[in-house]
Design a protein around this motif. Structure first.
Motif, PDB file in Angstrom:
ATOM      1  N   GLN A  87      45.450  68.642  23.077  1.00  0.00           N
ATOM      2  CA  GLN A  87      46.212  69.210  24.168  1.00  0.00           C
ATOM      3  C   GLN A  87      47.353  68.268  24.530  1.00  0.00           C
ATOM      4  N   VAL A  88      48.525  68.842  24.679  1.00  0.00           N
ATOM      5  CA  VAL A  88      49.712  68.077  25.064  1.00  0.00           C
ATOM      6  C   VAL A  88      50.297  68.727  26.313  1.00  0.00           C
ATOM      7  N   ASN A  89      50.562  67.930  27.312  1.00  0.00           N
ATOM      8  CA  ASN A  89      51.216  68.407  28.522  1.00  0.00           C
ATOM      9  C   ASN A  89      52.654  67.921  28.540  1.00  0.00           C
TER      10      ASN A  89
ATOM     11  N   GLY B  18      58.660  64.454  29.506  1.00  0.00           N
ATOM     12  CA  GLY B  18      57.563  63.519  29.398  1.00  0.00           C
ATOM     13  C   GLY B  18      56.340  64.196  28.805  1.00  0.00           C
ATOM     14  N   ALA B  19      55.759  63.576  27.799  1.00  0.00           N
ATOM     15  CA  ALA B  19      54.600  64.155  27.122  1.00  0.00           C
ATOM     16  C   ALA B  19      53.359  63.321  27.392  1.00  0.00           C
ATOM     17  N   SER B  20      52.280  63.976  27.731  1.00  0.00           N
ATOM     18  CA  SER B  20      51.005  63.294  27.909  1.00  0.00           C
ATOM     19  C   SER B  20      49.952  63.977  27.064  1.00  0.00           C
ATOM     20  N   GLY B  21      48.897  63.233  26.737  1.00  0.00           N
ATOM     21  CA  GLY B  21      47.885  63.748  25.830  1.00  0.00           C
ATOM     22  C   GLY B  21      48.000  63.027  24.496  1.00  0.00           C
ATOM     23  N   GLN B  22      47.383  63.584  23.489  1.00  0.00           N
ATOM     24  CA  GLN B  22      47.364  62.938  22.180  1.00  0.00           C
ATOM     25  C   GLN B  22      48.614  63.321  21.400  1.00  0.00           C
ATOM     26  N   ILE B  23      49.548  62.377  21.286  1.00  0.00           N
ATOM     27  CA  ILE B  23      50.775  62.612  20.545  1.00  0.00           C
ATOM     28  C   ILE B  23      50.626  61.973  19.171  1.00  0.00           C
ATOM     29  N   LEU B  24      50.491  62.781  18.149  1.00  0.00           N
ATOM     30  CA  LEU B  24      50.336  62.270  16.802  1.00  0.00           C
ATOM     31  C   LEU B  24      51.694  62.103  16.135  1.00  0.00           C
ATOM     32  N   SER B  25      51.737  61.250  15.127  1.00  0.00           N
ATOM     33  CA  SER B  25      53.003  60.942  14.471  1.00  0.00           C
ATOM     34  C   SER B  25      53.592  62.153  13.754  1.00  0.00           C
ATOM     35  N   SER B  26      52.787  63.136  13.460  1.00  0.00           N
ATOM     36  CA  SER B  26      53.275  64.320  12.755  1.00  0.00           C
ATOM     37  C   SER B  26      53.970  65.325  13.670  1.00  0.00           C
TER      38      SER B  26
ATOM     39  N   TYR C 108      65.972  75.480  30.507  1.00  0.00           N
ATOM     40  CA  TYR C 108      65.717  74.686  29.307  1.00  0.00           C
ATOM     41  C   TYR C 108      64.245  74.290  29.275  1.00  0.00           C
ATOM     42  N   TYR C 109      63.636  74.526  28.122  1.00  0.00           N
ATOM     43  CA  TYR C 109      62.216  74.254  27.928  1.00  0.00           C
ATOM     44  C   TYR C 109      62.013  73.201  26.847  1.00  0.00           C
ATOM     45  N   CYS C 110      61.088  72.321  27.107  1.00  0.00           N
ATOM     46  CA  CYS C 110      60.616  71.379  26.108  1.00  0.00           C
ATOM     47  C   CYS C 110      59.376  71.972  25.451  1.00  0.00           C
ATOM     48  N   ALA C 111      59.234  71.757  24.148  1.00  0.00           N
ATOM     49  CA  ALA C 111      58.099  72.307  23.423  1.00  0.00           C
ATOM     50  C   ALA C 111      57.663  71.337  22.334  1.00  0.00           C
ATOM     51  N   SER C 112      56.433  71.519  21.888  1.00  0.00           N
ATOM     52  CA  SER C 112      55.905  70.638  20.849  1.00  0.00           C
ATOM     53  C   SER C 112      55.026  71.426  19.880  1.00  0.00           C
ATOM     54  N   ARG C 113      54.964  70.958  18.650  1.00  0.00           N
ATOM     55  CA  ARG C 113      54.109  71.556  17.630  1.00  0.00           C
ATOM     56  C   ARG C 113      53.537  70.460  16.768  1.00  0.00           C
ATOM     57  N   PRO C 114      52.397  70.688  16.134  1.00  0.00           N
ATOM     58  CA  PRO C 114      51.716  69.614  15.418  1.00  0.00           C
ATOM     59  C   PRO C 114      52.364  69.169  14.120  1.00  0.00           C
ATOM     60  N   GLU C 115      53.082  70.071  13.439  1.00  0.00           N
ATOM     61  CA  GLU C 115      53.650  69.733  12.140  1.00  0.00           C
ATOM     62  C   GLU C 115      55.066  70.292  12.025  1.00  0.00           C
ATOM     63  N   PHE C 116      55.875  69.643  11.189  1.00  0.00           N
ATOM     64  CA  PHE C 116      57.224  70.145  10.946  1.00  0.00           C
ATOM     65  C   PHE C 116      57.235  71.077   9.740  1.00  0.00           C
ATOM     66  N   SER C 117      57.966  72.156   9.866  1.00  0.00           N
ATOM     67  CA  SER C 117      58.224  73.039   8.734  1.00  0.00           C
ATOM     68  C   SER C 117      59.690  73.426   8.753  1.00  0.00           C
ATOM     69  N   ARG C 118      60.351  73.235   7.638  1.00  0.00           N
ATOM     70  CA  ARG C 118      61.772  73.531   7.576  1.00  0.00           C
ATOM     71  C   ARG C 118      62.053  75.030   7.730  1.00  0.00           C
ATOM     72  N   THR C 119      61.038  75.846   7.471  1.00  0.00           N
ATOM     73  CA  THR C 119      61.242  77.296   7.490  1.00  0.00           C
ATOM     74  C   THR C 119      61.192  77.907   8.882  1.00  0.00           C
ATOM     75  N   ASP C 120      60.549  77.227   9.847  1.00  0.00           N
ATOM     76  CA  ASP C 120      60.412  77.877  11.141  1.00  0.00           C
ATOM     77  C   ASP C 120      60.501  76.940  12.333  1.00  0.00           C
TER      78      ASP C 120
ATOM     79  N   TYR D 134      55.861  77.040  18.161  1.00  0.00           N
ATOM     80  CA  TYR D 134      55.507  75.875  18.957  1.00  0.00           C
ATOM     81  C   TYR D 134      54.253  76.148  19.782  1.00  0.00           C
ATOM     82  N   THR D 135      53.439  75.133  19.902  1.00  0.00           N
ATOM     83  CA  THR D 135      52.119  75.274  20.509  1.00  0.00           C
ATOM     84  C   THR D 135      52.111  75.004  22.006  1.00  0.00           C
ATOM     85  N   TRP D 136      52.827  73.968  22.415  1.00  0.00           N
ATOM     86  CA  TRP D 136      52.782  73.543  23.819  1.00  0.00           C
ATOM     87  C   TRP D 136      54.179  73.630  24.439  1.00  0.00           C
ATOM     88  N   TRP D 137      54.208  74.013  25.715  1.00  0.00           N
ATOM     89  CA  TRP D 137      55.466  74.232  26.409  1.00  0.00           C
ATOM     90  C   TRP D 137      55.441  73.604  27.795  1.00  0.00           C
ATOM     91  N   GLY D 138      56.605  73.129  28.232  1.00  0.00           N
ATOM     92  CA  GLY D 138      56.762  72.703  29.599  1.00  0.00           C
ATOM     93  C   GLY D 138      57.108  73.884  30.483  1.00  0.00           C
TER      94      GLY D 138
END
Length: 126
Positions: free
Chosen positions: A1-3, A23-31, A94-106, A113-117
């Protein structure tokens, strides 16, 4: 979970500048990928910029290239969007968002994106 919590929006005249923070809190992985999106009244949410957490690769939509800069500070888990030479058409939430992996296609597609501010309002007066 990322906030995610955005800040830095406001009212600015055309040609002015603003810097948004996420600002992001929670488990931020390098990917992870961090993105900025915006939504104007009556329009669909659209991609603005993204940055990969691991290697700091940056991506922009054409309309903001040369004016906006995305950056990230891993030490404080924060992503920034520096917006210069703002135009009336940049007015949006304006919204900040995060996703676990990068894909050039989307990476530019909001639903990928999984998490949103909660969003921050940017208003540019002409």
């Amino acid at each position: 979970q990322v906030n995610l919590v955005e800040s830095g929006g406001g009212l600015v005249q055309a040609g002015g500048s603003l810097r948004l923070s996420c600002g992001a809190s929670g488990q931020i992985l390098s990917s992870y990928v961090m993105g900025w999106f915006r939504q104007a009244p009556g329009k669909e949410r659209e991609f603005v910029a993204a940055v990969t957490w691991r290697n700091n690769a940056k991506y922009y939509t054409d309309s903001v290239k040369g004016r906006f800069t995305i950056s990230r500070d891993a030490a404080v888990n924060t992503v920034y969007l520096q917006m210069n030479d703002l135009k009336a058409e940049d007015t949006a939430i304006y919204y900040c968002a995060s996703r676990p992996e990068f894909s050039r296609t989307d990476y530019y597609i909001p639903r990928s994106y999984t998490w949103w501010g909660q969003g921050t309002q940017v208003t540019v007066s002409s």
